[in-house]
Design a protein around this motif. Structure first.
Motif, PDB file in Angstrom:
ATOM      1  N   PRO A 135      25.367  40.435  54.142  1.00  0.00           N
ATOM      2  CA  PRO A 135      26.338  40.008  53.126  1.00  0.00           C
ATOM      3  C   PRO A 135      27.635  40.794  53.244  1.00  0.00           C
ATOM      4  N   ARG A 136      28.713  40.208  52.731  1.00  0.00           N
ATOM      5  CA  ARG A 136      29.998  40.899  52.773  1.00  0.00           C
ATOM      6  C   ARG A 136      29.968  42.157  51.907  1.00  0.00           C
ATOM      7  N   GLU A 137      30.817  43.091  52.250  1.00  0.00           N
ATOM      8  CA  GLU A 137      30.909  44.334  51.485  1.00  0.00           C
ATOM      9  C   GLU A 137      31.444  44.037  50.085  1.00  0.00           C
ATOM     10  N   SER A 138      31.063  44.906  49.120  1.00  0.00           N
ATOM     11  CA  SER A 138      31.556  44.720  47.757  1.00  0.00           C
ATOM     12  C   SER A 138      33.015  45.129  47.670  1.00  0.00           C
ATOM     13  N   ARG A 139      33.718  44.593  46.699  1.00  0.00           N
ATOM     14  CA  ARG A 139      35.124  44.931  46.514  1.00  0.00           C
ATOM     15  C   ARG A 139      35.455  44.870  45.026  1.00  0.00           C
ATOM     16  N   THR A 140      36.519  45.546  44.642  1.00  0.00           N
ATOM     17  CA  THR A 140      36.953  45.605  43.253  1.00  0.00           C
ATOM     18  C   THR A 140      38.307  44.940  43.132  1.00  0.00           C
ATOM     19  N   VAL A 141      38.430  44.078  42.141  1.00  0.00           N
ATOM     20  CA  VAL A 141      39.691  43.388  41.899  1.00  0.00           C
ATOM     21  C   VAL A 141      40.373  44.086  40.724  1.00  0.00           C
ATOM     22  N   SER A 142      41.571  44.563  40.970  1.00  0.00           N
ATOM     23  CA  SER A 142      42.306  45.275  39.925  1.00  0.00           C
ATOM     24  C   SER A 142      43.214  44.297  39.174  1.00  0.00           C
ATOM     25  N   SER A 143      43.320  44.499  37.852  1.00  0.00           N
ATOM     26  CA  SER A 143      44.205  43.647  37.055  1.00  0.00           C
ATOM     27  C   SER A 143      45.581  44.286  36.849  1.00  0.00           C
ATOM     28  N   LYS A 144      45.788  45.436  37.492  1.00  0.00           N
ATOM     29  CA  LYS A 144      47.093  46.079  37.403  1.00  0.00           C
ATOM     30  C   LYS A 144      48.091  45.280  38.245  1.00  0.00           C
TER      31      LYS A 144
END
Length: 160
Positions: A135-144
């Motif tokens: 599976p693809r690596e995890s990532r974080t989406v920033s709302s800044k």
């Protein structure tokens, strides 16, 4: 209206020659060697009516069990009811071609052998098995500087 139940009934598109493939059969078709045990694909060539397989076998894959000067015997498994029946069909060479269904496997065997030989020279062990894609690596989406937006449908407007 009633329709015919002939040997070539409803094969108008099935036995059609390909684009820019009409006319006489290439002579290279006749010099391809077939050996007992070869895996072949059956594809009827409408330019040669002799030795043409029945429409059921068009597109099937089988194993060569007999070779004659102009034809080969092919074993095909046919589903009849709830069982497989081994059918032996004699087909002229114009209507068959070598199957490429094992080519990827044979290429993998060759590359694995090379990798194994190189690893043995270096004295290390390597994994030659196929590994499924992870599976693809995890990532974080920033709302800044990336404010959330509400998506709504566009109202219907008539231009009359």
């Amino acid at each position: 209206m009633p329709h015919s139940f002939g040997y070539r009934a409803r094969t108008r598109h099935m036995f059609k020659r390909g684009f820019k493939e009409h006319g006489a059969i290439k002579l290279s078709t006749y010099i391809i060697p077939y050996r007992v045990g070869d895996i072949v694909d059956i594809k009827a060539n409408a330019a040669q009516q002799k030795g043409m397989p029945h429409k059921y076998y068009h597109g099937r894959t089988g194993i060569v069990y007999n070779v004659t000067p102009r034809a080969v015997g092919v074993i095909i498994n046919k589903i009849v009811g709830n069982r497989y029946i081994e059918k032996r069909v004699n087909i002229r060479v114009e209507h068959i071609r070598h199957s490429r269904c094992r080519q990827e496997f044979l290429d993998r065997v060759k590359s694995n052998h090379e990798a194994h030989r190189e690893a043995k020279e270096k004295g290390e062990r390597i994994n030659l098995r196929r590994v499924p894609r992870l599976p693809r690596e995890s990532r974080t989406v920033s709302s800044k500087d990336n404010l959330p937006q509400t998506v709504v449908p566009v109202p219907y407007e008539t231009t009359i």
